[in-house]
Design an enzyme around this catalytic site. Sequence first.
Site, mmCIF file in Angstrom:
data_model
loop_
_atom_site.group_PDB
_atom_site.id
_atom_site.type_symbol
_atom_site.label_atom_id
_atom_site.label_comp_id
_atom_site.label_asym_id
_atom_site.label_seq_id
_atom_site.Cartn_x
_atom_site.Cartn_y
_atom_site.Cartn_z
ATOM 1 N N GLU A 95 0.836 -1.200 0.000
ATOM 2 C CA GLU A 95 0.000 0.000 0.000
ATOM 3 C C GLU A 95 0.871 1.250 0.000
ATOM 4 O O GLU A 95 1.928 1.276 0.631
ATOM 5 C CB GLU A 95 -0.917 0.000 1.235
ATOM 6 C CG GLU A 95 -1.779 -1.259 1.311
ATOM 7 C CD GLU A 95 -2.884 -1.180 2.357
ATOM 8 O OE1 GLU A 95 -3.167 -0.087 2.871
ATOM 9 O OE2 GLU A 95 -3.472 -2.241 2.645
ATOM 10 N N CYS A 108 3.485 8.497 1.048
ATOM 11 C CA CYS A 108 3.966 7.646 2.128
ATOM 12 C C CYS A 108 4.198 6.276 1.497
ATOM 13 O O CYS A 108 3.251 5.629 1.044
ATOM 14 C CB CYS A 108 2.888 7.583 3.212
ATOM 15 S SG CYS A 108 3.269 6.418 4.519
ATOM 16 N N CYS A 115 6.058 -6.810 7.899
ATOM 17 C CA CYS A 115 7.029 -6.201 8.809
ATOM 18 C C CYS A 115 7.320 -7.190 9.926
ATOM 19 O O CYS A 115 6.427 -7.931 10.331
ATOM 20 C CB CYS A 115 6.432 -4.920 9.395
ATOM 21 S SG CYS A 115 7.571 -4.028 10.481
ATOM 22 N N CYS A 119 5.076 -4.435 16.406
ATOM 23 C CA CYS A 119 4.388 -3.448 17.262
ATOM 24 C C CYS A 119 2.914 -3.872 17.381
ATOM 25 O O CYS A 119 2.252 -4.115 16.367
ATOM 26 C CB CYS A 119 4.484 -2.045 16.676
ATOM 27 S SG CYS A 119 6.194 -1.479 16.493
ATOM 28 N N CYS A 122 -0.036 -1.955 15.367
ATOM 29 C CA CYS A 122 0.182 -1.601 13.950
ATOM 30 C C CYS A 122 -0.277 -2.720 13.021
ATOM 31 O O CYS A 122 0.091 -3.889 13.207
ATOM 32 C CB CYS A 122 1.666 -1.312 13.736
ATOM 33 S SG CYS A 122 2.062 -0.906 12.030
ATOM 34 N N CYS A 336 -1.958 6.400 9.461
ATOM 35 C CA CYS A 336 -0.787 5.757 10.061
ATOM 36 C C CYS A 336 -1.129 4.433 10.711
ATOM 37 O O CYS A 336 -2.055 4.349 11.513
ATOM 38 C CB CYS A 336 -0.213 6.630 11.166
ATOM 39 S SG CYS A 336 0.779 7.927 10.553
#
Length: 348
Positions: A95, A108, A115, A119, A122, A336
Amino acid sequence: MENKKIEFNSLKIEELEDLFLSLGEKKFRAEQFFRFMHQKKNFEIENCKQLPKVLIEKLKEIGYINTSSIYTKYESKLDNTKKYLIKLYDNRIIETVFMDYGSYCTVCISSQVGCRMGCTFCASTKENFKRNLTSAEMLNQIYLIENDLNLTINNVVIMGIGEPLDNYNNVIGFLKIINSEKGKNLSLRNITISTCGLVHNIYKLADEKLPVTLTISLHNPFQKERREIMPISDNFSIDEILKACKYYFDKTSRRVSFEYTIIKGQNDSKKHALELKNILKGLNCHINIIPLNSIKEFDGVAPSTKYIYVFKSMLENYGINATIRKKQGDDINGACGQLRQGVLQEEN
Ligand code: SAH
């Protein structure tokens, strides 16, 4: 795509020139090819009419231009934000978000498929890590959007899916190519790298002396509490991160900033504000407060807007510069921490 083959659009100009010289070609041919890929943003080698046919055939034999395409575009009704699902050569989806701030346009970009930082709040980390993006795949996100919207992007934030400092070499390659006068020629000052704090690579990046803006995802000034939401804290303590930030500032003269995703009842008390003041004392810095964007896998919410302003004033009263990040593209999950790879699988 065969591994042995050369990915032309991930090569820096000097590397492409060396390659062309080794093929018995002139340097200026490499420059023509580089401009074709990074200024004309063309993905088909045979469209590079400036190059002789035999050279094109030779290039096709030894390498390829890594090609991405727009899979879907979501347009926010709240602001002019657009979220792109971009399909990579191996059909994986990442994305990328376009944000329009009037006089300048920002994208962005993602740096990895998935990942591995873990976290808890997220979305990008929820489907695990699949692979690093190549430099070309980071560039393609920008080129595709520029071509689609017929405009020039003048700001890039590496804050999409992935941890950029966990894909160090490809990110550096990306920076050098995008900054090249013979390519897009984007100033490194207009690029921000966001990291959860991979200390060894903050030092390495500082030593490259590239004037990019570094921003650290801090989210909590207490080591033990930070560990609860950011497992990477086991490897790198807040103290070590702050030392690395000082080093970064000394080497680059660039002010480091901190991201602070604010979560109701978890990191938003006076005690937290006071500790932020204590640990950031003497550091030329800035805190960017990000209201938590809720995701289904994390049980937490942002405080009320009114309270976020109270927290901001607490920081300011302690002498810390702070801003609150405006939500962009909230209706298209473009904000975010809401980006995820694998949307395709979910939709199916
Ligand atoms: N791996 C990099 C880039 C991640 S995304 C990093 O950790 O910095 C950019 C920012 O969004 C980070 O500060 C990240 O912690 C934050 N973020 C992640 N999920 C979020 C969420 N659900 N709500 C608000 N911010 C989030």
